[in-house]
Design a protein around this motif. Structure first.
Motif, PDB file in Angstrom:
ATOM      1  N   LEU A   1     -19.213  20.532  18.951  1.00  0.00           N
ATOM      2  CA  LEU A   1     -20.514  20.949  18.432  1.00  0.00           C
ATOM      3  C   LEU A   1     -21.585  19.901  18.728  1.00  0.00           C
ATOM      4  O   LEU A   1     -21.339  18.698  18.636  1.00  0.00           O
ATOM      5  CB  LEU A   1     -20.462  21.165  16.921  1.00  0.00           C
ATOM      6  CG  LEU A   1     -19.813  22.439  16.374  1.00  0.00           C
ATOM      7  CD1 LEU A   1     -20.054  22.530  14.884  1.00  0.00           C
ATOM      8  CD2 LEU A   1     -20.337  23.680  17.071  1.00  0.00           C
TER       9      LEU A   1
ATOM     10  N   ARG B   1     -25.442  21.674  15.715  1.00  0.00           N
ATOM     11  CA  ARG B   1     -25.071  22.732  14.781  1.00  0.00           C
ATOM     12  C   ARG B   1     -24.230  22.150  13.649  1.00  0.00           C
ATOM     13  O   ARG B   1     -23.890  20.968  13.656  1.00  0.00           O
ATOM     14  CB  ARG B   1     -24.316  23.851  15.505  1.00  0.00           C
ATOM     15  CG  ARG B   1     -25.093  24.463  16.674  1.00  0.00           C
ATOM     16  CD  ARG B   1     -24.505  25.768  17.124  1.00  0.00           C
ATOM     17  NE  ARG B   1     -24.867  26.851  16.193  1.00  0.00           N
ATOM     18  CZ  ARG B   1     -24.369  28.079  16.260  1.00  0.00           C
ATOM     19  NH1 ARG B   1     -23.467  28.373  17.191  1.00  0.00           N
ATOM     20  NH2 ARG B   1     -24.739  29.004  15.399  1.00  0.00           N
TER      21      ARG B   1
ATOM     22  N   VAL C   1     -19.650  28.190  11.607  1.00  0.00           N
ATOM     23  CA  VAL C   1     -20.574  27.358  12.363  1.00  0.00           C
ATOM     24  C   VAL C   1     -21.947  28.028  12.302  1.00  0.00           C
ATOM     25  O   VAL C   1     -22.065  29.237  12.527  1.00  0.00           O
ATOM     26  CB  VAL C   1     -20.132  27.212  13.834  1.00  0.00           C
ATOM     27  CG1 VAL C   1     -21.207  26.495  14.650  1.00  0.00           C
ATOM     28  CG2 VAL C   1     -18.812  26.456  13.914  1.00  0.00           C
TER      29      VAL C   1
ATOM     30  N   LEU D   1     -17.627  29.431  21.301  1.00  0.00           N
ATOM     31  CA  LEU D   1     -17.880  27.997  21.147  1.00  0.00           C
ATOM     32  C   LEU D   1     -16.933  27.141  21.979  1.00  0.00           C
ATOM     33  O   LEU D   1     -17.187  25.957  22.176  1.00  0.00           O
ATOM     34  CB  LEU D   1     -17.748  27.605  19.671  1.00  0.00           C
ATOM     35  CG  LEU D   1     -18.751  28.232  18.701  1.00  0.00           C
ATOM     36  CD1 LEU D   1     -18.390  27.853  17.256  1.00  0.00           C
ATOM     37  CD2 LEU D   1     -20.178  27.798  19.027  1.00  0.00           C
TER      38      LEU D   1
END
Length: 360
Positions: A255, A258, A299, A354
């Motif tokens: 990530l 985020r 997320v 992701l």
């Protein structure tokens, strides 16, 4: 475990390591978290206590001066303390506590921050078919997960029915123009499912105001990131394997920019009659949830949203949770327990995009 400082816990236990998420710094063959020297090269790390739990900040900016680190420590501490002062149900002078003793039907003027968090809570409440409800404070207390934390036990049947009636109608009214919140019925508000995420967001903003653009901040398992780690890569966050101590990583999520939060039933619970009673309360029944879901992770662009939605999806359970996540376009990951003890993972299309991977 009873924290000695004002906290926002109640939805989750005050755990030093947090629930569900950790920063992945490498692992040995056991799968336990270990320190990867390369990942930490040039990374400034500091930690502290707030919100009834611990927090850790990692800043991957080798050029940051010692005075810059001190400024970052101060800014993070002040940002978290401000949220506690406004929204802790342990602090009698907080706006949340004042709301809970305010005369029913009489508006209470609150700060823009508190109004913002309640408004976000109402949004998630509506979008989740009521699965996320900050008016469940009385139920949290009755089940032994609140301020008083009595011996955890089953409430009497008549007390449980009273709780169900109390939350069955409209509870709170917000007036954005007047900057007020009004209790419409004798409910107790509890922001434990959203305020910690908001605290992470405020701390992250404080770092950015100092020009810090490569950081990871974690408060009791709620994480927000920006930029890159010490290897110049996105921050590597580990979703935890439920029911295992010491903590082990189950899935690694890269990530940058985020936030990630997890809700589950495997840290703060008690057993009675062979059943697990967790701190995750279903607003419909005013009882701890009963289903096969062990954890739900979300997320989102900000930690407040990730925090609230992870709770909502966990309460919704293994069928309805993924359905709502897909409908809302949420990046969500679920871990389910099977009857034979196995764990099964499932996730939404947005989470799959992701590029998360199984932990080694």
């Amino acid at each position: 475990m009873r924290p000695s400082i004002p906290t926002l816990t109640g939805r989750r236990a005050a755990l030093g390591a947090g629930l569900g998420i950790a920063v992945w710094l490498g692992a040995g063959c056991s799968g336990r978290h270990g320190l990867d020297p390369a990942a930490s090269r040039g990374t400034q790390v500091f930690s502290g206590l707030s919100m009834g739990t611990s927090y850790t900040v990692r800043i991957a900016m080798p050029s940051l001066s010692p005075s810059g680190v001190v400024a970052a420590q101060t800014a993070v501490g002040e940002a978290l303390a401000e949220v506690v002062a406004l929204m802790s149900h342990y602090e009698p002078s907080s706006e949340l506590s004042l709301l809970n003793v305010q005369t029913i039907g009489r508006p209470l003027a609150v700060s823009a921050s508190t109004l913002h968090v309640f408004a976000a809570a109402q949004m998630v409440h509506g979008a989740s078919d009521g699965a996320f409800d900050v008016a469940m404070g009385a139920a949290v207390e009755a089940w032994g997960f609140g301020v008083s934390r009595p011996a955890q036990r089953l409430p009497a049947v008549d007390a449980l029915h009273a709780l169900q009636r109390r939350v069955s109608g409209p509870a709170l009214a917000l007036d954005a123009d007047a900057g007020t919140i009004t209790r419409l019925s004798p409910v107790l508000a509890n922001l434990s499912g959203i305020a910690k995420g908001y605290g992470v967001d405020r701390a992250a903003l404080a770092l950015q105001r100092l020009g810090i653009v490569d950081y990871m901040i974690e408060v009791g398992g709620e994480i927000r990131t920006l930029g890159h780690n010490g290897l110049g890569q996105p921050w590597q966050l580990a979703i935890e394997r439920p029911d295992v101590m010491p903590q082990q990583a189950l899935r690694i999520v890269p990530l940058s920019g985020r936030a990630l939060a997890t809700s589950g039933d495997y840290r703060n619970f008690f057993m009675h009659g062979g059943r697990r009673y967790s701190h995750e309360i279903d607003p419909v029944s005013a009882e701890p949830v009963v289903h096969a879901l062990a954890s739900a992770s979300v997320v989102a662009d900000d930690c407040m949203a990730a925090d609230a939605w992870s709770t909502a999806l966990f309460v919704l359970g293994p069928q309805r949770g993924p359905q709502i996540a897909a409908q809302q376009g949420l990046a969500a990951h679920f871990v389910l327990r099977q009857a034979d003890g196995r764990l099964v993972e499932t996730s939404s299309p947005a989470f799959d995009a992701l590029g998360a991977s199984a932990a080694a």
